[in-house]
Write a protein that holds these residues in place. Structure first.
Motif, PDB file in Angstrom:
ATOM      1  N   GLU A  33      68.939  24.994  72.280  1.00 27.77           N
ATOM      2  CA  GLU A  33      69.236  23.669  71.717  1.00 27.77           C
ATOM      3  C   GLU A  33      70.138  22.962  72.711  1.00 27.77           C
ATOM      4  O   GLU A  33      71.204  23.502  73.054  1.00 27.77           O
ATOM      5  N   HIS A  67      76.402  30.226  65.564  1.00 25.94           N
ATOM      6  CA  HIS A  67      75.242  29.539  64.978  1.00 25.94           C
ATOM      7  C   HIS A  67      74.543  30.368  63.907  1.00 25.94           C
ATOM      8  O   HIS A  67      73.400  30.089  63.565  1.00 25.94           O
ATOM      9  N   ARG A  68      75.230  31.379  63.399  1.00 25.05           N
ATOM     10  CA  ARG A  68      74.612  32.208  62.357  1.00 25.05           C
ATOM     11  C   ARG A  68      74.593  31.462  61.027  1.00 25.05           C
ATOM     12  O   ARG A  68      75.402  30.561  60.810  1.00 25.05           O
ATOM     13  N   GLY A  69      73.664  31.840  60.165  1.00 21.23           N
ATOM     14  CA  GLY A  69      73.589  31.220  58.841  1.00 21.23           C
ATOM     15  C   GLY A  69      72.888  29.869  58.842  1.00 21.23           C
ATOM     16  O   GLY A  69      72.955  29.134  57.860  1.00 21.23           O
ATOM     17  N   ARG A  70      72.203  29.548  59.938  1.00 22.81           N
ATOM     18  CA  ARG A  70      71.479  28.277  60.026  1.00 22.81           C
ATOM     19  C   ARG A  70      69.963  28.469  59.973  1.00 22.81           C
ATOM     20  O   ARG A  70      69.219  27.543  60.252  1.00 22.81           O
ATOM     21  N   GLY A  71      69.547  29.688  59.648  1.00 16.97           N
ATOM     22  CA  GLY A  71      68.107  29.942  59.568  1.00 16.97           C
ATOM     23  C   GLY A  71      67.476  30.315  60.904  1.00 16.97           C
ATOM     24  O   GLY A  71      66.256  30.433  61.005  1.00 16.97           O
ATOM     25  N   LEU A  72      68.310  30.530  61.935  1.00 20.77           N
ATOM     26  CA  LEU A  72      67.740  30.797  63.264  1.00 20.77           C
ATOM     27  C   LEU A  72      67.198  32.227  63.391  1.00 20.77           C
ATOM     28  O   LEU A  72      66.171  32.452  64.036  1.00 20.77           O
TER      29      LEU A  72
END
Ligand SMILES: CC(C)(COP(=O)(O)OP(=O)(O)OC[C@H]1O[C@@H](n2cnc3c(N)ncnc32)[C@H](O)[C@@H]1OP(=O)(O)O)[C@@H](O)C(=O)NCCC(=O)NCCS
Length: 129
Positions: A33, A67-72
């Motif tokens: 990103e 960036h965890r917990g963002r559906g990645l």
């Protein structure tokens, strides 16, 4: 990529990592990103000796801690599943150490339909130099 692998708890240098991609029947893909690496997944495709099946074995899955917990993680797993189907694999398998239970890694896999039902037991022997 090295930073992500360090977050997984392993140490490897860039040259060796690059060589691993060449030497083994493995591949990795990443999520990016704005030029930043947010996560990666690496796998091997394993033909089964005793049957006509092929399995995908996931060997690394990491999402950058910021960036965890963002559906990645889910997105990376879905892409692995798409590739596995495309390559004619009948199963995706992985191992995940017990020390990852408190961080929720096992709950994450279970939520994505990956089961550990006790029917397969992992054996390992450390070899001396
Ligand atoms: C495990 C990991 C890949 C999950 O990635 P993530 O991007 O944070 O997870 P997502 O945001 O895609 O979550 C997907 C689903 O899993 C659930 N989930 C994610 N982390 C969870 C946790 N720690 N505990 C319980 N559930 C969790 C989410 O709630 C979400 O559920 P939903 O689909 O019902 O909304 C990530 O936490 C990570 O890189 N951990 C460190 C490295 C690691 O342990 N890798 C696995 C090695 S075997």
């Amino acid at each position: 990529m090295i930073d992500l692998i360090n977050q997984l708890g392993y140490k490897i240098d860039a040259d060796k990592l690059h060589q691993n991609l060449i030497d083994y029947d493995s591949a990795a893909f990443v999520l990016e990103e704005d030029g930043k690496l947010l996560g990666c997944l690496a796998y091997h495709i394993l033909p089964q000796f005793h049957s006509e099946e092929k399995h995908m074995r996931i060997v690394s899955l990491i999402v950058d801690q910021k960036h965890r917990g963002r559906g990645l993680g889910k997105k990376l797993l879905r892409e692995a599943e798409r590739i596995a189907s495309e390559m004619g694999c009948s199963v995706i398998e992985l191992t995940s150490a017990a020390h990852r239970i408190p961080s929720g890694a096992h709950a994450f896999y279970a939520g994505q339909g990956y089961i550990s039902d006790g029917k397969k037991v992992y054996f390992r022997k450390e070899l001396d130099d």
